[in-house]
Design an enzyme around this catalytic site. Structure first.
Site, PDB file in Angstrom:
ATOM      1  N   PRO A 353       0.792  -1.236   0.000  1.00 15.26           N
ATOM      2  CA  PRO A 353       0.000   0.000   0.000  1.00 15.26           C
ATOM      3  C   PRO A 353       0.825   1.287   0.000  1.00 15.26           C
ATOM      4  CG  PRO A 353       0.109  -0.890   2.214  1.00 15.26           C
ATOM      5  CD  PRO A 353       0.899  -1.832   1.349  1.00 15.26           C
ATOM      6  N   GLY A 355       3.869   2.067   1.810  1.00 14.25           N
ATOM      7  CA  GLY A 355       4.670   2.477   2.968  1.00 14.25           C
ATOM      8  C   GLY A 355       6.107   2.786   2.571  1.00 14.25           C
ATOM      9  N   LYS A 356       6.703   1.856   1.852  1.00 16.44           N
ATOM     10  CA  LYS A 356       8.111   2.044   1.460  1.00 16.44           C
ATOM     11  C   LYS A 356       8.208   3.104   0.362  1.00 16.44           C
ATOM     12  CE  LYS A 356       9.208  -2.647   2.804  1.00 16.44           C
ATOM     13  NZ  LYS A 356       7.888  -3.295   2.816  1.00 16.44           N
ATOM     14  N   ASP A 374       2.079  -1.684  -8.795  1.00 15.03           N
ATOM     15  CA  ASP A 374       1.570  -2.901  -8.150  1.00 15.03           C
ATOM     16  C   ASP A 374       0.639  -3.604  -9.121  1.00 15.03           C
ATOM     17  OD1 ASP A 374       1.618  -3.931  -5.042  1.00 15.03           O
ATOM     18  OD2 ASP A 374      -0.104  -4.679  -6.179  1.00 15.03           O
ATOM     19  N   CYS A 476       9.359 -10.447   3.278  1.00 12.10           N
ATOM     20  CA  CYS A 476       9.069 -10.673   4.705  1.00 12.10           C
ATOM     21  C   CYS A 476       8.933 -12.183   4.917  1.00 12.10           C
ATOM     22  CB  CYS A 476       7.830  -9.906   5.152  1.00 12.10           C
ATOM     23  SG  CYS A 476       6.389 -10.199   4.150  1.00 12.10           S
TER      24      CYS A 476
HETATM   25  C1  LIG Z   1       5.041  -7.416   0.096  1.00  6.17           C
HETATM   26  S1  LIG Z   1       3.805  -6.559  -0.695  1.00  6.17           S
HETATM   27  C2  LIG Z   1       4.524  -5.011  -0.999  1.00  6.17           C
HETATM   28  C3  LIG Z   1       4.469  -4.106   0.193  1.00  6.17           C
HETATM   29  C4  LIG Z   1       4.936  -2.717  -0.134  1.00  6.17           C
HETATM   30  N1  LIG Z   1       6.260  -2.732  -0.697  1.00  6.17           N
HETATM   31  C5  LIG Z   1       4.899  -1.795   1.046  1.00  6.17           C
HETATM   32  O1  LIG Z   1       5.913  -1.645   1.711  1.00  6.17           O
HETATM   33  O2  LIG Z   1       3.863  -1.227   1.341  1.00  6.17           O
HETATM   34  C6  LIG Z   1       3.843  -7.311  -2.278  1.00  6.17           C
HETATM   35  C7  LIG Z   1       2.983  -6.628  -3.284  1.00  6.17           C
HETATM   36  O3  LIG Z   1       3.292  -7.194  -4.552  1.00  6.17           O
HETATM   37  C8  LIG Z   1       2.141  -7.144  -5.344  1.00  6.17           C
HETATM   38  N2  LIG Z   1       2.368  -8.088  -6.448  1.00  6.17           N
HETATM   39  C9  LIG Z   1       2.135  -9.408  -6.505  1.00  6.17           C
HETATM   40  N3  LIG Z   1       2.523  -9.915  -7.685  1.00  6.17           N
HETATM   41  C10 LIG Z   1       3.019  -8.898  -8.402  1.00  6.17           C
HETATM   42  C11 LIG Z   1       3.577  -8.791  -9.712  1.00  6.17           C
HETATM   43  N4  LIG Z   1       3.696  -9.839 -10.505  1.00  6.17           N
HETATM   44  N5  LIG Z   1       3.992  -7.581 -10.115  1.00  6.17           N
HETATM   45  C12 LIG Z   1       3.874  -6.501  -9.328  1.00  6.17           C
HETATM   46  N6  LIG Z   1       3.342  -6.555  -8.085  1.00  6.17           N
HETATM   47  C13 LIG Z   1       2.925  -7.730  -7.620  1.00  6.17           C
HETATM   48  C14 LIG Z   1       1.030  -7.487  -4.395  1.00  6.17           C
HETATM   49  O4  LIG Z   1      -0.189  -6.977  -4.855  1.00  6.17           O
HETATM   50  C15 LIG Z   1       1.509  -6.813  -3.113  1.00  6.17           C
HETATM   51  O5  LIG Z   1       0.903  -5.576  -2.969  1.00  6.17           O
END
Ligand SMILES: C[S@@+](CC[C@H](N)C(=O)[O-])C[C@H]1O[C@@H](n2cnc3c(N)ncnc32)[C@H](O)[C@@H]1O
Length: 682
Positions: A353, A355-356, A374, A476
């Site tokens: 969402p 944060g980073k 995303d 994570c």
């Molecule tokens: C670990 S979370 C990211 C958290 C984010 N970096 C933060 O700190 O708020 C992983 C994210 O990757 C997205 N995701 C999954 N598969 C993906 C893809 N093939 N390409 C891009 N994003 C993807 C998911 O929707 C999810 O929001």
């Protein structure tokens, strides 16, 4: 039993800091007893963020709880007699009280000064001494006196517990291991968790000193199997994940610490948004709102820990005005490693969402350009919301599969953050369903996607960027398959190298793990564990792109060959060092003693990691490992050697004979014709 109750005492507020006269006055006015605001603030302050040392309390307590058949009854008698004495003194009705206590043998608690404290009357003597000491020290408040008394009692109890443990060890009690079938039957009925807990402690104790404590008729594997089943039922994991964690933490005590940390929440932390406010000012404002906050850790200038709050952390005017983001401390690490600069072209490949992303934007001082991507459209809305709230205006939000970037924007960015989608095995406290929902297939799928994303990210990076060309990969997850294995795969496929993350905390990544052998530079990656760092389980790697040219097939093959050679070399070195340690015995003559001694290395409870096993066993293991490797190459997504495999097409053999001819003639004729054609071709 007695020691388990001691835990009760250790959880009460521990110490009250010495305070000056004014503060003391305020406290006395505010509240007569324990719950002054200062106490609330100080108590959790020490706990959440301090690195725990290796020997955390819980598992030790469990071991301490092992009843010593010799000591148990004796001690109890002593207590009863002493309690009688105390009651005689205090209530002057000796006979009646003695009767009462004899009737209720389990009663081991009595009440002093509104605090439930248990123990024998030595403790009471101490307590009285403490109070008399305190009487002399007129400066202390009553609560301080009580606190000091409690501290002393706790110290004494810990000492006693340690002595009891030592006594148990000295007694060399043998514990009888049930069979796996017994345990499975036990699980079908409602298992007694207290018995299971005790058995876990016993098995870990045996595995810790296997030679001395084992049942000679049981192998290490049998103990490990029982332990695995018990841990699954105690902590609620499936066997797959528990096996993974047992591999990761071969030391039973550490494993328990990790599993227990997974059941407890991490501290609430926030990041001050430097685009809008300084951390110091934010902290002041939040304290004025009734929040109890402090700098989160030495290594961050923007993190704050929230001990308690009279208002919801996500609904203060400061939150709504974008002065802070609620974030786990681990989220700060990859951004710190990425170190984006003002004016950079940056991509956050999986950013929802946000944060980073918003942290990156603040380090870029809202300059340059940041792509927040995303694949999930709904989650992109959350990015937009957060960026608006936090005042970020250098960012383009996009909704693409991360795999696309390598093709649509090759060599287009100075820095890229790939915070990859993962199994979430580092944040189980947030989502307990991970305990049962993750299986081999799931991890394999993630592993495959992570490899695709990391290749795409590297292709989208510009090696010629004047101050960049860096990729930070983070997850994570604590699983090697999602971390080191993915980065190692990238190193073999692209012109790049690992560089130090610049992070001051964390443990080094693996360079070898079970069957995996990684590039030695993998030690530059960083791992984080909840039980060690009191933050979510996490992994960070920083990689520098060396050239925009893609590797030719020839180069890939060469790297591959090099790797195989290195592997063979290290294997041969291992063998020769083992041979030196123990001269190989005659092949085929394997006595029972031999098989026992295989298990005798007590350094690693679950397996003989790095043990001096003999050459014969080594060879057998090598064969097994080779077979396993082959099978991995065949169909397992964890193969970090070859290409990312798509579903294999089964090729059917087709006879090169015209259909009509085949229809006209019989099977035999077709066969002959085919033979002739093949002969001709040759
Ligand atoms: C670990 S979370 C990211 C958290 C984010 N970096 C933060 O700190 O708020 C992983 C994210 O990757 C997205 N995701 C999954 N598969 C993906 C893809 N093939 N390409 C891009 N994003 C993807 C998911 O929707 C999810 O929001």
């Amino acid at each position: 039993m007695a020691i388990v109750k001691k835990k009760k005492v250790s959880t009460t507020p521990k110490s009250t800091p010495k305070e000056n006269g004014l503060k003391r006055k305020l406290e006395v006015e505010d509240a007569q007893e324990a719950e002054t605001p200062k106490v609330v603030k100080k108590t959790p302050k020490k706990k959440p963020l301090k690195k725990q040392n290796g020997t955390a309390a819980t598992p030790v307590v469990e071991v301490e709880a092992t009843p010593s058949s010799e000591n148990g009854p004796k001690k109890k008698k002593k207590k009863v007699v002493k309690k009688v004495k105390l009651f005689e003194e205090e209530e002057k009705a000796p006979k009646q009280k003695a009767q009462l206590i004899d009737e209720d043998d389990d009663e081991e608690e009595f009440n002093i000064g509104n605090l439930d404290i248990q123990g024998d009357d030595d403790d009471d003597d101490d307590l009285r001494d403490d109070y008399s000491d305190d009487e002399e020290d007129e400066d202390n408040l009553p609560i301080e006196k009580k606190s000091a008394a409690l501290d002393k009692i706790k110290e004494k109890m810990l000492k006693e517990g340690e002595e009891e443990l030592q006594l148990n060890i000295a007694n060399q009690e043998k514990f009888e291991l049930p069979t796996v079938e017994d345990i499975e039957a036990e699980m079908k009925s409602a298992p007694n968790l207290e018995i299971v807990r005790q058995r876990i402690a016993d098995v870990i104790q045996v595995l810790g000193d296997f030679k001395a404590r084992r049942d000679p008729n049981k192998s290490r594997l049998q103990y490990v199997e029982v332990l695995q089943k018990d841990l699954c039922s105690q902590f609620g994991y499936n066997e797959y994940l528990m096996a993974k964690f047992m591999d990761l933490f071969p030391n039973g005590v550490e494993l328990l610490q990790f599993l227990e940390a997974n059941d407890n929440p991490r501290p609430v932390t926030i990041r001050a948004n430097s685009l809008k406010v300084k951390r110091r000012d934010l902290a002041k404002n939040l304290i004025n709102r009734g929040m109890n906050v402090d700098p989160a850790a030495e290594w961050t200038k923007v993190g704050l820990v929230v001990y308690d709050s009279q208002v919801p952390v996500g609904a203060t005017p400061e939150y709504l005005a974008g002065h802070y983001m609620i974030q786990g401390l681990n989220s700060l690490l990859p951004v710190m490693a990425l170190a984006p600069q003002p004016g950079d072209r940056v991509l956050d490949m999986c950013s929802a969402p946000g944060g980073k992303t918003s942290h990156i934007a603040s380090l870029m001082k809202n300059s340059g350009v940041l792509f927040a991507n995303d694949a999930n459209f709904d989650r992109c809305r959350a990015i937009i919301g957060n960026l608006h709230r936090l005042g970020v205006n250098n960012t383009v939000v996009c909704n693409l599969g991360g795999e696309e970037f390598g093709k649509i924007r090759p060599n287009g960015f100075d820095r890229i953050l790939l915070d990859a989608p993962c199994s979430g095995t580092g944040v189980i406290w947030k989502d307990q369903s991970v305990k049962t929902s993750k299986d081999s297939q799931d991890v394999q799928r993630r592993h495959t996607m992570q490899r695709q994303l990391i290749l795409s990210a590297m292709d989208a990076l510009d090696a010629n960027s004047p101050n960049g060309g860096y990729l930070v990969y983070s997850t994570c997850s604590v699983l090697v398959e999602e971390n080191e294995a993915v980065v190692n795969f990238l190193l073999e496929r692209r012109h790049c190298e690992l560089v130090p993350t610049g992070l001051t905390i964390g443990v080094d990544g693996y360079t070898r793990f079970r069957d995996y052998r990684f590039h030695s530079s993998l030690s530059m990656t960083k791992r984080y564990y909840p039980h060690v760092h009191n933050i979510d389980g996490f992994f960070v790697a920083k990689i520098k792109k060396l050239s925009n040219a893609k590797m030719s097939k020839q180069e890939v093959l060469e790297k591959e060959r090099e790797k195989q050679e290195n592997k063979k070399k290290s294997q041969a070195e291992e063998d020769s060092s083992d041979d030196k340690k123990k001269p190989a015995k005659k092949a085929g003559k394997k006595s029972k003693e031999d098989s026992d001694s295989e298990d005798d290395d007590g350094t690693a409870p679950f397996k003989n990691v790095g043990s001096g096993a003999r050459a014969n066993k080594k060879r057998r293991n090598q064969k097994k490992a080779q077979a396993k490797q082959d099978s991995l190459k065949e169909d397992d997504g964890f193969n970090t050697v070859g290409n990312i495999k798509k579903a294999r097409k089964v090729k059917e053999f087709k006879a090169r004979v015209p259909k009509r001819a085949a229809a006209r003639t019989g099977a035999k004729a077709v066969k002959n014709k085919r033979k002739k054609m093949l002969a001709k071709q040759q």
